[in-house]
Design an enzyme around this catalytic site. Structure first.
Site, PDB file in Angstrom:
ATOM      1  N   ASN A  42     -26.423  13.746 -16.033  1.00 59.14           N
ATOM      2  CA  ASN A  42     -27.179  14.886 -16.537  1.00 59.14           C
ATOM      3  C   ASN A  42     -28.659  14.581 -16.745  1.00 59.14           C
ATOM      4  O   ASN A  42     -29.428  15.454 -17.152  1.00 59.14           O
ATOM      5  CB  ASN A  42     -26.561  15.427 -17.838  1.00 59.14           C
ATOM      6  CG  ASN A  42     -26.481  14.384 -18.931  1.00 59.14           C
ATOM      7  OD1 ASN A  42     -26.465  13.185 -18.683  1.00 59.14           O
ATOM      8  ND2 ASN A  42     -26.409  14.834 -20.174  1.00 59.14           N
ATOM      9  N   LYS A  90     -31.573  19.633 -18.180  1.00 58.28           N
ATOM     10  CA  LYS A  90     -32.658  19.082 -18.993  1.00 58.28           C
ATOM     11  C   LYS A  90     -34.000  19.313 -18.309  1.00 58.28           C
ATOM     12  O   LYS A  90     -35.014  19.565 -18.960  1.00 58.28           O
ATOM     13  CB  LYS A  90     -32.423  17.594 -19.240  1.00 58.28           C
ATOM     14  CG  LYS A  90     -31.222  17.290 -20.117  1.00 58.28           C
ATOM     15  CD  LYS A  90     -31.051  15.799 -20.337  1.00 58.28           C
ATOM     16  CE  LYS A  90     -29.823  15.485 -21.159  1.00 58.28           C
ATOM     17  NZ  LYS A  90     -29.654  14.033 -21.408  1.00 58.28           N
ATOM     18  N   SER A 119     -30.792  16.225 -25.010  1.00 63.22           N
ATOM     19  CA  SER A 119     -29.454  15.667 -25.185  1.00 63.22           C
ATOM     20  C   SER A 119     -28.370  16.707 -24.967  1.00 63.22           C
ATOM     21  O   SER A 119     -28.623  17.913 -24.994  1.00 63.22           O
ATOM     22  CB  SER A 119     -29.347  15.099 -26.607  1.00 63.22           C
ATOM     23  OG  SER A 119     -28.038  14.681 -26.910  1.00 63.22           O
ATOM     24  N   ALA A 120     -27.148  16.232 -24.787  1.00 61.33           N
ATOM     25  CA  ALA A 120     -25.981  17.117 -24.793  1.00 61.33           C
ATOM     26  C   ALA A 120     -25.583  17.465 -26.223  1.00 61.33           C
ATOM     27  O   ALA A 120     -24.720  18.311 -26.445  1.00 61.33           O
ATOM     28  CB  ALA A 120     -24.812  16.445 -24.083  1.00 61.33           C
ATOM     29  N   ASP A 180     -29.922   7.916 -18.524  1.00 59.88           N
ATOM     30  CA  ASP A 180     -28.925   6.947 -18.063  1.00 59.88           C
ATOM     31  C   ASP A 180     -27.783   7.567 -17.266  1.00 59.88           C
ATOM     32  O   ASP A 180     -27.042   6.863 -16.590  1.00 59.88           O
ATOM     33  CB  ASP A 180     -28.312   6.205 -19.263  1.00 59.88           C
ATOM     34  CG  ASP A 180     -27.310   7.067 -20.021  1.00 59.88           C
ATOM     35  OD1 ASP A 180     -27.672   8.182 -20.450  1.00 59.88           O
ATOM     36  OD2 ASP A 180     -26.146   6.644 -20.150  1.00 59.88           O
ATOM     37  N   ASP A 224     -33.355  11.114 -23.221  1.00 60.96           N
ATOM     38  CA  ASP A 224     -31.945  11.273 -23.549  1.00 60.96           C
ATOM     39  C   ASP A 224     -31.657  10.412 -24.787  1.00 60.96           C
ATOM     40  O   ASP A 224     -32.448   9.524 -25.140  1.00 60.96           O
ATOM     41  CB  ASP A 224     -31.105  10.810 -22.349  1.00 60.96           C
ATOM     42  CG  ASP A 224     -29.628  10.725 -22.654  1.00 60.96           C
ATOM     43  OD1 ASP A 224     -29.069  11.725 -23.118  1.00 60.96           O
ATOM     44  OD2 ASP A 224     -29.047   9.645 -22.431  1.00 60.96           O
TER      45      ASP A 224
END
Length: 274
Positions: free
Chosen positions: A228, A201, A42-43, A225, A9
């Site tokens: 998600n 993910k 990642s988002a 962290d 992430d």
């Protein structure tokens, strides 16, 4: 275990207190074997990941964007992206989300492929520009959605940014209505991120490994962290949560490293790979 790939992430995990890559992180990742896949999950949209890949010297490695809704591979010679997977929220659903936010000060931003559509320039838009180094297209959300409906396309991600109380109320309105088809999670009190429920993910990483590599999730070390990241941390061979991670992420991980602002990812890579 033999680590054959690393997946991480970005926000809250890989970056320092200034939302940048620290020199230690850059140096550590650049010491890795260039053929060891280092995959950012990642988002974020592709452009907001690409500049970090460039800093790290890993432009030839794949990326997982929008929490798993958009998986890109890059041609080694041309660096042109090839889409391995793409999953979107229909425009009609995006419109319902926007309508539920009407009458509030919430910024409803739409993301599709490598485009970010923001309704106006405000404190939220400016903050995202600073954090991601990406500029949006400013246009009325209804105009964008009308065009998408005509072309039968949609959003990879909807991000709602605003006052914590308004975000809470929007979450309460969205969850019973769309909880069965959408991931609706609060990355913090003022951010609500929305993505298709069929992706994560973990599912994106598994698809990528199956189609592009000759090993499975058991050979991956992954970092995260937040909510998600939970599924990914639990699915890989070595899931590592940073010290500042939510309790749910720590519970899913096999190990906890230092916080992101103390180079937790670099410390774990040095421990397990160098």
């Amino acid at each position: 275990m033999t680590i054959r790939a690393i997946c991480t992430d970005i926000d809250g995990t890989l970056l320092n207190k200034d939302r940048e890559l620290s020199q230690r992180t850059i140096d550590t990742i650049q010491r890795l074997d260039k053929n060891l896949p280092f995959i950012m999950a990642s988002a974020r949209m592709p452009s907001a990941v690409r500049h970090l890949q460039e800093q790290l010297g890993i432009l030839h490695h794949p990326m997982i964007c929008f929490n798993g809704g958009y998986v890109l591979l890059y041609d080694d010679s041309t660096q042109e992206p090839r889409v391995m997977d793409t999953v979107q929220i229909p425009a009609s659903v995006c419109l319902e989300i926007a309508e539920l936010a009407q009458g509030t000060s919430i910024n409803v931003s739409l993301y599709q492929n490598d485009d970010w559509h923001a309704p106006q320039v405000d404190q939220w838009t400016e903050r995202e520009i600073r954090h991601t180094k990406v500029e949006p297209t400013i246009s009325p959300i209804k105009d964008v959605l009308q065009e998408w409906q005509e072309t039968s396309t949609g959003a990879h991600k909807v991000m709602c940014m605003g006052d914590a109380e308004e975000i809470q109320k929007l979450w309460e309105a969205l969850n019973p209505r769309f909880g069965g088809q959408l991931h609706i999670y609060r990355s913090n009190d003022r951010y609500l991120e929305i993505a298709p429920k069929t992706i994560s993910k973990a599912t994106a990483l598994e698809l990528l490994l199956k189609n592009h590599y000759e090993f499975g999730m058991e050979s991956v070390m992954a970092f995260g962290d937040n909510y998600n990241d939970v599924e990914m941390l639990g699915a890989v061979g070595l899931g590592i949560a940073v010290g500042n991670a939510r309790d749910e992420a720590k519970a899913a991980a096999k190990e906890v490293t230092a916080p992101s602002i103390e180079d937790g990812v670099a410390i774990a890579i040095e421990k397990h790979c160098l």
